[in-house]
Design an enzyme around this catalytic site. Structure first.
Site, PDB file in Angstrom:
ATOM      1  N   GLU A   1     -61.844   7.863   2.103  1.00 58.38           N
ATOM      2  CA  GLU A   1     -60.423   8.230   2.228  1.00 58.38           C
ATOM      3  C   GLU A   1     -60.399   9.604   2.858  1.00 58.38           C
ATOM      4  OE1 GLU A   1     -58.056   6.248   1.677  1.00 58.38           O
ATOM      5  OE2 GLU A   1     -58.715   4.824   0.150  1.00 58.38           O
TER       6      GLU A   1
ATOM      7  N   LYS B   1     -68.720  13.625  -8.845  1.00 62.23           N
ATOM      8  CA  LYS B   1     -68.749  15.049  -8.512  1.00 62.23           C
ATOM      9  C   LYS B   1     -67.353  15.556  -8.186  1.00 62.23           C
ATOM     10  CE  LYS B   1     -69.151  17.676  -4.933  1.00 62.23           C
ATOM     11  NZ  LYS B   1     -68.502  18.899  -5.400  1.00 62.23           N
TER      12      LYS B   1
ATOM     13  N   GLU C   1     -54.715  18.135  11.112  1.00 58.46           N
ATOM     14  CA  GLU C   1     -54.239  18.110   9.727  1.00 58.46           C
ATOM     15  C   GLU C   1     -54.211  19.540   9.200  1.00 58.46           C
ATOM     16  OE1 GLU C   1     -56.813  16.338   6.646  1.00 58.46           O
ATOM     17  OE2 GLU C   1     -55.000  15.377   5.886  1.00 58.46           O
TER      18      GLU C   1
ATOM     19  N   CYS D   1     -53.191  14.018   1.687  1.00 61.12           N
ATOM     20  CA  CYS D   1     -53.605  13.285   2.889  1.00 61.12           C
ATOM     21  C   CYS D   1     -52.479  12.385   3.388  1.00 61.12           C
ATOM     22  CB  CYS D   1     -54.879  12.499   2.617  1.00 61.12           C
ATOM     23  SG  CYS D   1     -54.875  11.633   1.066  1.00 61.12           S
TER      24      CYS D   1
HETATM   25  P1  NAP Z   1     -64.537  18.554   1.972  1.00 58.69           P
HETATM   26  O1  NAP Z   1     -65.533  19.601   2.363  1.00 58.69           O
HETATM   27  O2  NAP Z   1     -64.564  17.282   2.685  1.00 58.69           O
HETATM   28  O3  NAP Z   1     -64.726  18.321   0.385  1.00 58.69           O
HETATM   29  C1  NAP Z   1     -64.417  17.134  -0.315  1.00 58.69           C
HETATM   30  C2  NAP Z   1     -65.491  16.864  -1.362  1.00 58.69           C
HETATM   31  O4  NAP Z   1     -66.742  16.609  -0.705  1.00 58.69           O
HETATM   32  C3  NAP Z   1     -65.757  18.028  -2.306  1.00 58.69           C
HETATM   33  O5  NAP Z   1     -66.102  17.530  -3.576  1.00 58.69           O
HETATM   34  C4  NAP Z   1     -66.952  18.690  -1.659  1.00 58.69           C
HETATM   35  O6  NAP Z   1     -67.726  19.464  -2.518  1.00 58.69           O
HETATM   36  C5  NAP Z   1     -67.725  17.493  -1.180  1.00 58.69           C
HETATM   37  N1  NAP Z   1     -68.677  17.786  -0.100  1.00 58.69           N
HETATM   38  C6  NAP Z   1     -68.626  18.776   0.822  1.00 58.69           C
HETATM   39  N2  NAP Z   1     -69.676  18.705   1.656  1.00 58.69           N
HETATM   40  C7  NAP Z   1     -70.419  17.641   1.264  1.00 58.69           C
HETATM   41  C8  NAP Z   1     -71.627  17.041   1.728  1.00 58.69           C
HETATM   42  N3  NAP Z   1     -72.282  17.511   2.796  1.00 58.69           N
HETATM   43  N4  NAP Z   1     -72.100  15.946   1.091  1.00 58.69           N
HETATM   44  C9  NAP Z   1     -71.434  15.442   0.042  1.00 58.69           C
HETATM   45  N5  NAP Z   1     -70.301  15.965  -0.460  1.00 58.69           N
HETATM   46  C10 NAP Z   1     -69.784  17.051   0.145  1.00 58.69           C
HETATM   47  O7  NAP Z   1     -63.076  19.122   2.079  1.00 58.69           O
HETATM   48  P2  NAP Z   1     -62.626  20.652   1.887  1.00 58.69           P
HETATM   49  O8  NAP Z   1     -63.617  21.584   2.539  1.00 58.69           O
HETATM   50  O9  NAP Z   1     -62.339  20.862   0.454  1.00 58.69           O
HETATM   51  O10 NAP Z   1     -61.267  20.653   2.709  1.00 58.69           O
HETATM   52  C11 NAP Z   1     -61.294  20.802   4.121  1.00 58.69           C
HETATM   53  C12 NAP Z   1     -60.182  19.998   4.770  1.00 58.69           C
HETATM   54  O11 NAP Z   1     -60.384  18.625   4.530  1.00 58.69           O
HETATM   55  C13 NAP Z   1     -58.786  20.260   4.234  1.00 58.69           C
HETATM   56  O12 NAP Z   1     -58.208  21.392   4.760  1.00 58.69           O
HETATM   57  C14 NAP Z   1     -58.093  18.976   4.601  1.00 58.69           C
HETATM   58  O13 NAP Z   1     -57.679  19.007   5.944  1.00 58.69           O
HETATM   59  C15 NAP Z   1     -59.167  17.930   4.428  1.00 58.69           C
HETATM   60  N6  NAP Z   1     -59.087  17.277   3.092  1.00 58.69           N
HETATM   61  C16 NAP Z   1     -58.582  16.032   3.014  1.00 58.69           C
HETATM   62  C17 NAP Z   1     -58.466  15.409   1.775  1.00 58.69           C
HETATM   63  C18 NAP Z   1     -57.925  14.050   1.610  1.00 58.69           C
HETATM   64  O14 NAP Z   1     -57.376  13.735   0.570  1.00 58.69           O
HETATM   65  N7  NAP Z   1     -58.074  13.172   2.564  1.00 58.69           N
HETATM   66  C19 NAP Z   1     -58.871  16.067   0.625  1.00 58.69           C
HETATM   67  C20 NAP Z   1     -59.409  17.347   0.733  1.00 58.69           C
HETATM   68  C21 NAP Z   1     -59.519  17.924   1.981  1.00 58.69           C
HETATM   69  P3  NAP Z   1     -67.414  21.038  -2.714  1.00 58.69           P
HETATM   70  O15 NAP Z   1     -66.399  21.072  -3.765  1.00 58.69           O
HETATM   71  O16 NAP Z   1     -68.701  21.629  -3.151  1.00 58.69           O
HETATM   72  O17 NAP Z   1     -66.946  21.556  -1.392  1.00 58.69           O
END
Ligand code: NAP
Ligand code: MG
Length: 451
Positions: free
Chosen positions: A227, A152, A353, A261
């Site tokens: 991660e 996904k 972060e 990250c």
């Molecule tokens: P996120 O919500 O954790 O999204 C990451 C992935 O998980 C996306 O594919 C998302 O789908 C999916 N997802 C979201 N809710 C889920 C659930 N309940 N069950 C399964 N999968 C789910 O991250 P974000 O909202 O894009 O970003 C928020 C913050 O997270 C950023 O500002 C940053 O601080 C942190 N972040 C960290 C990393 C890293 O590399 N460690 C990467 C991204 C973000 P959708 O596309 O539908 O939301």
């Protein structure tokens, strides 16, 4: 349907249909049916298919890079590296199927052998910040070990993953062995957690969602690799090559607009060189080229979305700004590189972060102080330290609680070395020689040879 927007202009690129629950279930069922065939493909043939996939990715490198420039606002230099990384990871793990050997362990009355059995269907959940590499770090070793994959992509950045799914078929991978399922995290991603046929989840994203996935996976004792976030320290000692350290600092935190990250978003400078180092850093930050990302000279592009830009801006509002770089004005989600002076370790921008081009700075007294400050976080993903003292480099490397560290450098990702976090930055390791085994379970078989 989800809008896919070019973050450098704010213009709608395309719309991508999101999968619902029934379509997700159907795809997982197909992946489960494809598993038996795929795990039984002769090791040499599986290796050959992965190598062919690598070749096809290489042939489409510019196309994939161009998609990422438009969909994620990555600089073209980065985007080419990212597509090349998928190719390299494919080639690296293409060497795995014929080498996935178990052991023969001495026992009385028979022989004892172990097998690294594939798990079944593996679900990969990818964030928007590095759509291609993070996808590849999951799906490639999963496939090499004999699993089938449902992946996904993030709703914001599905285009390169969808294209990689097509290229896999073009390369000759059997249908349903590697399927890309665009859709919402709360629907498609969540179904990976609850569907019993999905035996492992690789999740990269926020710590908050990662924790909920780990909790949900416990219900079926589902394997997880996580991660998550980071708040990594860049520690500059007074004895370091300050010219090199200052020149390297902007890219260590502003690359990919800080949406990384591994970003070294906390700069710790020894107090005896603090003022000098900041005066060296300022011109380097101002020279950092924030430009339209398709141009060859761009070092940084825009942030991913309007909402994310508002979040990043909220960290700067009440903070002490030391200096900033530049960014284009006009449409698109631009934000200039920004250096903030932390008042204390309690500052929100020091602790959380930001995931944007924001660097927080604090001075430290001595080695012990630097280690204490670097470890004063719930995260532990990457980090750097700069010193000419070899003993100190090793002492501090061992003392900083983080999964990937670099000395006199900021590199943390090579596809043939392990990558992953300590503490709340994650669980398990990707890449390198050992990652393959996390896509298998060990089976022990005793064969009685008594007559
Ligand atoms: P996120 O919500 O954790 O999204 C990451 C992935 O998980 C996306 O594919 C998302 O789908 C999916 N997802 C979201 N809710 C889920 C659930 N309940 N069950 C399964 N999968 C789910 O991250 P974000 O909202 O894009 O970003 C928020 C913050 O997270 C950023 O500002 C940053 O601080 C942190 N972040 C960290 C990393 C890293 O590399 N460690 C990467 C991204 C973000 P959708 O596309 O539908 O939301
Ligand atoms: Mg989210």
């Amino acid at each position: 349907m989800a809008d896919v927007i070019d973050p450098s202009t704010g213009v709608l690129l395309t719309r991508v249909p999101g999968m619902g629950l029934a379509e997700t279930d159907a795809a997982i069922d197909r992946a489960q049916r494809a598993f038996d065939g795929w795990r039984n493909v002769a090791p040499g043939d599986r290796a050959r298919l992965l190598r062919r996939f690598a070749t096809v990715v290489d042939e489409h490198l510019d196309e994939l890079a161009d998609l990422e420039v438009r969909n994620a606002g990555h600089t073209v230099g980065n985007a080419r590296w990212e597509a090349g990384n998928v190719r390299d990871v494919l080639n690296y793990y293409a060497g795995a199927p014929e080498r996935l050997s178990g052991r023969q362990i001495p026992v009385a009355g028979g022989i004892d052998v172990t097998f690294h059995e594939p798990l079944g269907v593996v679900g990969i959940i990818v964030p928007w910040n590095f759509p291609m590499p993070i996808a590849g770090w999951g799906f490639v070793p999963a496939l090499a070990a004999g699993n089938t994959v449902v992946l996904k992509p993030a709703e914001l950045t599905p285009l390169t993953a969808i294209r990689l799914g097509e290229l896999a078929l073009e390369a000759g991978l059997p249908p349903d062995v590697f399927q890309v399922l665009p859709g919402k995290g709360s629907v498609v991603g969540q179904r990976f957690v609850t569907h019993p046929a999905v035996r492992k989840i690789c999740f990269t994203g926020s710590t908050e969602v990662g924790k909920s996935i780990m909790a949900g996976a416990s219900d079926q004792v589902k394997r997880v690799t996580l991660e998550l976030g980071g708040k990594s320290a860049n520690i500059v000692f007074a004895d370091a090559d300050l010219d090199k350290a200052a020149a390297a600092t902007p890219a260590s935190v502003f690359d990919n607009a800080g949406q990384d990250c591994c970003a070294r978003s906390r700069l710790l400078v020894q107090e005896s060189v603090y003022d000098k180092f900041l005066s060296m850093l300022e011109p380097a930050v101002q020279a950092f080229r924030v430009e339209e990302p398709s141009g060859d000279t761009a070092e940084m592009g825009p942030l991913i979305s309007a909402g994310h830009r508002a979040t990043v801006a909220s960290y700067v509002e009440d903070a002490d700004v030391a200096f900033t770089g530049t960014a284009p004005d006009g449409d698109g989600w631009w934000f200039p590189p920004t250096v903030l002076l932390a008042r204390s370790t309690g500052d929100r921008h020091w602790r959380e972060e930001v995931f944007g081009p924001v660097l927080s700075v604090l001075p430290f007294r001595d080695e012990q102080d630097a280690i204490r400050l670097a470890n004063d976080t719930s995260y532990g993903l990457s980090g750097s330290l700069w010193t000419r003292d070899l003993g100190r480099a090793l002492r501090v490397s061992r003392a900083v609680e983080t999964g990937a560290l670099s000395v006199n450098s900021h590199s943390s990702v090579r596809y043939w070395t392990p990558f992953g976090g300590m503490k709340q930055s994650g669980l398990g390791r990707e890449l390198g020689p050992d990652a393959l085994l996390s896509f298998t379970d060990v089976k022990n078989v005793f064969i009685n040879t008594d007559s």
